[in-house]
Design a protein around this motif. Structure first.
Motif, PDB file in Angstrom:
ATOM      1  N   GLN A   7     -54.078  60.124   1.051  1.00  0.00           N
ATOM      2  CA  GLN A   7     -53.332  60.311   2.876  1.00  0.00           C
ATOM      3  C   GLN A   7     -52.340  58.688   3.484  1.00  0.00           C
ATOM      4  N   ALA A   8     -53.307  58.097   3.314  1.00  0.00           N
ATOM      5  CA  ALA A   8     -52.386  56.432   3.110  1.00  0.00           C
ATOM      6  C   ALA A   8     -51.079  56.522   2.391  1.00  0.00           C
ATOM      7  N   MET A   9     -51.321  57.130   0.982  1.00  0.00           N
ATOM      8  CA  MET A   9     -49.810  57.131   0.274  1.00  0.00           C
ATOM      9  C   MET A   9     -48.656  58.177   1.443  1.00  0.00           C
ATOM     10  N   THR A  10     -49.610  59.301   1.740  1.00  0.00           N
ATOM     11  CA  THR A  10     -48.559  59.729   2.824  1.00  0.00           C
ATOM     12  C   THR A  10     -47.448  59.587   4.137  1.00  0.00           C
ATOM     13  N   ALA A  11     -48.688  59.140   5.209  1.00  0.00           N
ATOM     14  CA  ALA A  11     -48.456  58.208   5.774  1.00  0.00           C
ATOM     15  C   ALA A  11     -47.311  57.233   5.657  1.00  0.00           C
ATOM     16  N   GLU A  12     -47.484  56.423   4.522  1.00  0.00           N
ATOM     17  CA  GLU A  12     -46.290  55.407   4.420  1.00  0.00           C
ATOM     18  C   GLU A  12     -44.923  56.104   4.108  1.00  0.00           C
ATOM     19  N   ILE A  13     -45.380  57.751   2.983  1.00  0.00           N
ATOM     20  CA  ILE A  13     -43.817  57.798   3.193  1.00  0.00           C
ATOM     21  C   ILE A  13     -43.216  58.296   4.028  1.00  0.00           C
ATOM     22  N   VAL A  14     -43.900  58.941   4.911  1.00  0.00           N
ATOM     23  CA  VAL A  14     -43.581  59.862   6.064  1.00  0.00           C
ATOM     24  C   VAL A  14     -42.504  58.192   7.021  1.00  0.00           C
ATOM     25  N   LYS A  15     -43.365  57.538   6.960  1.00  0.00           N
ATOM     26  CA  LYS A  15     -42.749  55.795   7.496  1.00  0.00           C
ATOM     27  C   LYS A  15     -41.622  55.570   6.939  1.00  0.00           C
ATOM     28  N   ARG A  16     -41.561  55.415   5.330  1.00  0.00           N
ATOM     29  CA  ARG A  16     -40.510  54.887   5.139  1.00  0.00           C
ATOM     30  C   ARG A  16     -38.940  55.736   4.999  1.00  0.00           C
ATOM     31  N   VAL A  17     -39.070  57.171   5.527  1.00  0.00           N
ATOM     32  CA  VAL A  17     -38.055  57.938   5.224  1.00  0.00           C
ATOM     33  C   VAL A  17     -37.820  58.525   6.821  1.00  0.00           C
ATOM     34  N   ASN A  18     -36.514  58.961   6.959  1.00  0.00           N
ATOM     35  CA  ASN A  18     -36.045  59.463   7.875  1.00  0.00           C
ATOM     36  C   ASN A  18     -36.075  61.515   7.909  1.00  0.00           C
TER      37      ASN A  18
END
Length: 331
Positions: free
Chosen positions: A124-135
């Motif tokens: 979950q944490a990894m996914t959330a960071e990726i979501v925040k990193r890209v548009n």
């Protein structure tokens, strides 16, 4: 209408699975021509992208003819995955997909792919960071769990949705099963029908005919299906499913000449993409699947996989067209 972000995919989209050493641009081209609605690249190692490894970078190649397409990445650590997602976004796909399902030992046992199913909070944490990193929209492909005793796919789906993904594909097997046994779509249906799930849910596993695609759609209610192994050597499965959905009738299998013509197109794309030497080499794994079921075909298969000349292979394919009858086509 099924949507991922602003991407409209129709009422029941057919997705081409990301398959290592299979789902390259030439293969995607023939699948797209036969009706696949959404493509994915082969999975790309985050560490390889960050190091600018040639093999990883080449997997970012996408072409307008195959859109819409998602670039799939995998890795075990959050920061490299964030960086890799940004690199993938720069290649201008329609979406970024995260692989949380690969079962092979060299991936899963290092905590990537299906290995992260053993650490759901980290997933979950990894996914959330990726979501925040890209548009771009972020999607995920995963499995039911590590093994039968650790199936927590409903919890996983809710956590990933909370992390911001916009669609989820579930392969109906555990990591322990690899590709053996029957995929259990009842778990996929449980996710799809859960009142808290708002994102599209796609099912994956064992879809190998139009009848099964429609049967599973009606029984399990997924928003679409992802097709992998059944498309290898048989890209026509996408158009056959669409025709069956529209008419209730089964299309006849492709005749020998259509098979030959499709192989020629696949070969042409492969040579244009990788150059004659490598393009020819990478096509060799496909001939058996394209011509499976034709008796006495071995001498021609040997010629196809040993020829080093593009024109020589085309000549062999023309000879196949003249020697074999459509009656020998795979039914």
């Amino acid at each position: 209408m099924v949507r991922i972000g602003n991407l409209e995919l129709g009422d029941f989209p057919l997705l081409l699975a990301p398959m290592e050493d299979v789902s390259d641009p030439p293969f995607r081209a023939v699948c797209k021509a036969n009706g696949a609605d959404l493509m994915y690249t082969e999975f790309i190692a985050a560490e390889g992208l960050i190091r600018h490894a040639d093999k990883s970078v080449q997997k970012l190649d996408i072409y307008d003819y195959e859109r819409p397409i998602g670039i799939q990445i995998f890795g075990a650590e959050i920061e490299p995955m964030r960086e890799a997602a940004a690199i993938a976004e720069a290649a201008n796909p329609e979406l970024i997909d995260i692989n949380y399902g690969c079962p092979v030992k060299k991936v899963a046992c290092k905590g990537a792919g299906a290995g992260i199913l053993l650490d759901i909070p980290k997933m979950q944490a990894m996914t959330a960071e990726i979501v925040k990193r890209v548009n771009l929209p972020v999607t995920v492909k995963t499995r039911l769990g590590w093994d039968h005793d650790t199936i927590k796919i409903v919890e996983v789906a809710k956590r990933l949705q909370d992390a911001g993904i916009q669609a989820l594909t579930i392969h109906g097997r555990t990591r322990q099963q690899m590709y053996k046994g029957e995929a259990d779509w009842s778990w996929i249906a449980e996710v799809k029908n859960h009142p808290d799930i708002r994102i599209p849910i796609f099912g994956n596993g064992d879809i190998d005919s139009p009848q099964k695609a429609v049967d599973y759609w009606k029984r399990f209610g997924t928003d679409g299906v992802m097709i992998g192994r059944a498309a290898i050597g048989y890209p026509w499965i996408f158009r056959e499913i669409k025709h069956y959905i529209a008419t209730g009738e089964l299309l006849p299998p492709p005749g020998l000449q259509e098979r030959v013509d499709t192989v020629k197109e696949h070969l042409r794309f492969s040579v244009e993409w990788k150059g004659e030497k490598q393009g020819i080499c990478e096509m060799r794994t496909h001939y058996t699947n394209y011509f499976r079921g034709i008796p006495n075909f071995k001498p021609y298969r040997v010629r196809l996989v040993t020829s080093e000349s593009y024109e020589e292979i085309r000549t062999t394919l023309d000879e196949i067209s003249s020697v074999f009858s459509d009656a020998y086509s795979l039914a």
